[in-house]
Every structure is written in C-alpha cells, then in structure tokens.
Design a protein around this motif. Sequence first.
Motif, PDB file in Angstrom:
ATOM      1  N   THR A   1      14.557  11.315   7.783  1.00 31.03           N
ATOM      2  CA  THR A   1      13.102  11.367   7.701  1.00 31.03           C
ATOM      3  C   THR A   1      12.644  10.663   6.433  1.00 31.03           C
ATOM      4  OG1 THR A   1      13.044  13.481   8.877  1.00 31.03           O
ATOM      5  CG2 THR A   1      11.068  12.846   7.647  1.00 31.03           C
ATOM      6  N   PRO A   2      11.999   9.509   6.553  1.00 31.55           N
ATOM      7  CA  PRO A   2      11.558   8.798   5.351  1.00 31.55           C
ATOM      8  C   PRO A   2      10.402   9.513   4.677  1.00 31.55           C
ATOM      9  CG  PRO A   2      10.723   7.703   7.304  1.00 31.55           C
ATOM     10  CD  PRO A   2      11.625   8.798   7.789  1.00 31.55           C
ATOM     11  N   VAL A   3      10.336   9.385   3.359  1.00 29.63           N
ATOM     12  CA  VAL A   3       9.200   9.883   2.592  1.00 29.63           C
ATOM     13  C   VAL A   3       8.269   8.700   2.348  1.00 29.63           C
ATOM     14  CG1 VAL A   3       8.443  10.987   0.465  1.00 29.63           C
ATOM     15  CG2 VAL A   3      10.630  11.643   1.501  1.00 29.63           C
TER      16      VAL A   3
ATOM     17  N   SER B   1       0.791  -1.219   0.000  1.00 28.04           N
ATOM     18  CA  SER B   1       0.000   0.000   0.000  1.00 28.04           C
ATOM     19  C   SER B   1       0.824   1.270   0.000  1.00 28.04           C
ATOM     20  CB  SER B   1      -0.931   0.019   1.223  1.00 28.04           C
ATOM     21  OG  SER B   1      -0.170  -0.078   2.421  1.00 28.04           O
ATOM     22  N   LYS B   2       2.143   1.171   0.234  1.00 23.28           N
ATOM     23  CA  LYS B   2       2.972   2.367   0.335  1.00 23.28           C
ATOM     24  C   LYS B   2       4.363   2.125  -0.249  1.00 23.28           C
ATOM     25  CE  LYS B   2       0.690   3.855   4.624  1.00 23.28           C
ATOM     26  NZ  LYS B   2      -0.059   4.986   4.036  1.00 23.28           N
ATOM     27  N   VAL B   3       5.027   3.225  -0.582  1.00 23.12           N
ATOM     28  CA  VAL B   3       6.445   3.229  -0.924  1.00 23.12           C
ATOM     29  C   VAL B   3       7.165   4.073   0.125  1.00 23.12           C
ATOM     30  CG1 VAL B   3       8.148   4.148  -2.538  1.00 23.12           C
ATOM     31  CG2 VAL B   3       6.232   2.797  -3.386  1.00 23.12           C
ATOM     32  N   VAL B   4       8.262   3.553   0.643  1.00 19.28           N
ATOM     33  CA  VAL B   4       9.061   4.262   1.631  1.00 19.28           C
ATOM     34  C   VAL B   4      10.434   4.521   1.018  1.00 19.28           C
ATOM     35  CG1 VAL B   4      10.068   4.188   3.946  1.00 19.28           C
ATOM     36  CG2 VAL B   4       7.851   3.102   3.510  1.00 19.28           C
ATOM     37  N   TYR B   5      10.869   5.779   0.997  1.00 18.06           N
ATOM     38  CA  TYR B   5      12.205   6.037   0.469  1.00 18.06           C
ATOM     39  C   TYR B   5      12.925   7.106   1.280  1.00 18.06           C
ATOM     40  CZ  TYR B   5      10.577  10.224  -2.128  1.00 18.06           C
ATOM     41  OH  TYR B   5      10.068  11.452  -2.489  1.00 18.06           O
ATOM     42  N   PHE B   6      14.276   7.057   1.186  1.00 12.15           N
ATOM     43  CA  PHE B   6      15.144   7.984   1.894  1.00 12.15           C
ATOM     44  C   PHE B   6      16.018   8.695   0.861  1.00 12.15           C
ATOM     45  CE2 PHE B   6      14.057   4.626   4.777  1.00 12.15           C
ATOM     46  CZ  PHE B   6      13.929   5.231   6.029  1.00 12.15           C
ATOM     47  N   ASP B   7      16.077  10.004   0.912  1.00 11.46           N
ATOM     48  CA  ASP B   7      16.969  10.755   0.042  1.00 11.46           C
ATOM     49  C   ASP B   7      18.378  10.758   0.613  1.00 11.46           C
ATOM     50  OD1 ASP B   7      15.276  11.557  -2.087  1.00 11.46           O
ATOM     51  OD2 ASP B   7      14.339  13.044  -0.780  1.00 11.46           O
TER      52      ASP B   7
END
Length: 366
Positions: A230-232, A215-221
């Motif tokens: 802070t994950p997006v 249901s989601k995508v979690v990414y880190f810049d």
Amino acid sequence: DAAAMFSVSPRSFSADAVLTVVFSPSSMGHHSATLVLESQDAETVRVELSGEGTNPNLAYREQLGTLESVWLYSQNTQNLASAPWFSSASPYSRSMTVIGDNLYLLNAQAWNNTPALNVIDANTGVKKGSLSLAGLPTTAQLLCGGALGRLGDQLIMSNAVQSAAHKFIIYKWNNNQGDPVRILEIDNTVGLPYGEIMSTWGDMNRGRIAFGNASKVVYFDVNNGKVNATPVVIDLPGAPLVEDKNSPRGKFEVRFLDDGTFWLTSFWTAPTRYRINGSKAEVVEQLPAEAPRSTAGTVFIPFEYGKGRYAAMVSTANSHVGGALEIIDLSNGLSAASSAGVYPEAGLGDANWTSTAACTQADMSL
C-alpha cells in the motif's frame, strides 16, 4: 587513523636515545594516539600523544576543493568511445547506483523495450558484466526498467508507470548471477506517473522507497524484507505550474532523512525540505536560489564531511547544457549556503533533456 598522524624516530634503540615525535595532521581539529615503549624484560610504558590541527590550508572546505575524477566519460572530454557500455546512438543510460566497488548502470531503452543493466567497475570505469533481466514484461508498461536503487547492499529496480493501466513493479537481485525477483507488483491505484527516479532510505529490514511528482510524493515502507503493497501518498504544496509537471521522466527526486523529513528537488524549484503532517507536506526550509552557481538541478544530497555540512547537487549551467556536480556548503546554515565548487569545471556536456524528459542522477557511497 589518528595514529598515522604521529611519526616516531628512532623506532628501536639499545642505549640512551632521544625520541623525536612529529605531528603531521591531515585535517583540522584535535587528534590523539598512544605510543607504547617496550623493553626486552617485558616492561612497557604508555605515552599519550595529542595535537591540534590548525593549519587553515587543511580546512575541510579546502579538502573538498581537491576532488578529482578517477574516471570520466563526457561529451566535453570527447572520450565517450572509451565507454563501450554507453550507447551514444541511443542514450537512455539514465539510472545508476553504487554498491561496494560495483556501479550498476541501467540503460532503460525507449518505452517498452527490454533494458540493459550493466555492471561497471566503480574504480576504473571498465565494464564487468551485465545482470539478467529475464521475466520483465514488455507490454502495458511505460518503461520496463525505470530506476535503480539500493537498500543496504541490496540492489533493486522499479519500472515506470504513467496511468492506472500500468502495473507498478519492484525487482531485486539476490546476486549478480541470478534472475530478477519481483518483490512488489501492484496496480497503479495512485493513478499518477512515477517510477523513473527512485530514492531509497535504510535497508531491507527497515527502509523506504520513494518517488517524486510535481504535486505528490509516493513512497513504500519496507519492513523485515517485505515491501508494503500500500503506497503512502503525500500532497505537496505549491506545485509548479508547468504543462508537463506530472511527467515522471526524472524531473523530481525525493530523498528521506533519518528524522523522517525529506528533500524534494525538481527541475523547476530549488531543493526544499518538507515534514509530513498527516497526508500533506509542510515546508521546513529551502535552498536560496542564489546559493548554487547553476540554474537548474534535479539532485540534492546533504552530507557531513569532517566538521562541515554540505550537499551534492547535480545541476546545469543553462537549463539544458553544461551538466555538472556542484558542492554546496551548508556549514553556516541553509540561509548562508554557498557554492564550494563545480566539478568538473568544464562540465559534463549537454544533457539529453527535452520538453518531456529530464534526468540527472547522483549516488553517494561512503
């Protein structure tokens, strides 16, 4: 090298002679080179050579069809004993990445056991050594070593988290002899399971580390060598309605492109490209279900080869068996996508997939 497609004879002469130039293209399209004639009195003449490769037998799709296995260990070829670094008794080898000539292979082990990280010669399949895993926690974690990735030539590894009780950690190795260094350690404020399949884009100066979920995508810049703590979190539309859809065990892969869109590939849905709109994702395009010969896949890597556009898709022929690498031809657009071949033809053997664990992975080093 286009110059290698033109051969000249004779290469030297001391009297009048006829030069013969033979054009032998290795691919279609226009090729050119410069022939330089030099004399003993230092005078030179430059001759421009050009030719069109038009042989249909040299089409890029036909070249793709000549893919060969440099080394292959599989159940179907009955040669797993040739890979002593693979544990058939405890088959948790479930993440890898290639940097140069090194294939880094993570044997995750079960639950909170300390994993093993082997270095394999990517050209021969021979084990070259192991990396240190000193300092990995063995308590309060889902998996101490979940997934490998690379940012440029930098090897990184994530653990895997399942709930807010787990800390999410990303490590890197400064070299193959040192201990892992933590470059991120945060509470799992997302509250979702992630970390068992990693996708990376860019390098340590400007990059992105991404993980998928139903249901989601979690990414880190990543900027200037640091990972943003802070994950997006991006919401996905149309999550598959399956009981274990939120399992992090390798069923979802996220792959960002240079334009900021990303492909999401899952065990249940066809590869789909999304664009980000605020905190939500919107569908851009989806691979037609009839394009691949196989029925399920968890990896989709688009790439260009010659004048064509393709994708490498790791898939299975019958849900849990016959794992293979399939090349999808996208040259005529996604709606007209078709299979350009399955490699190896006999498949790789049964996948170690259960109702809660599904993991296939591919890496491309060009």
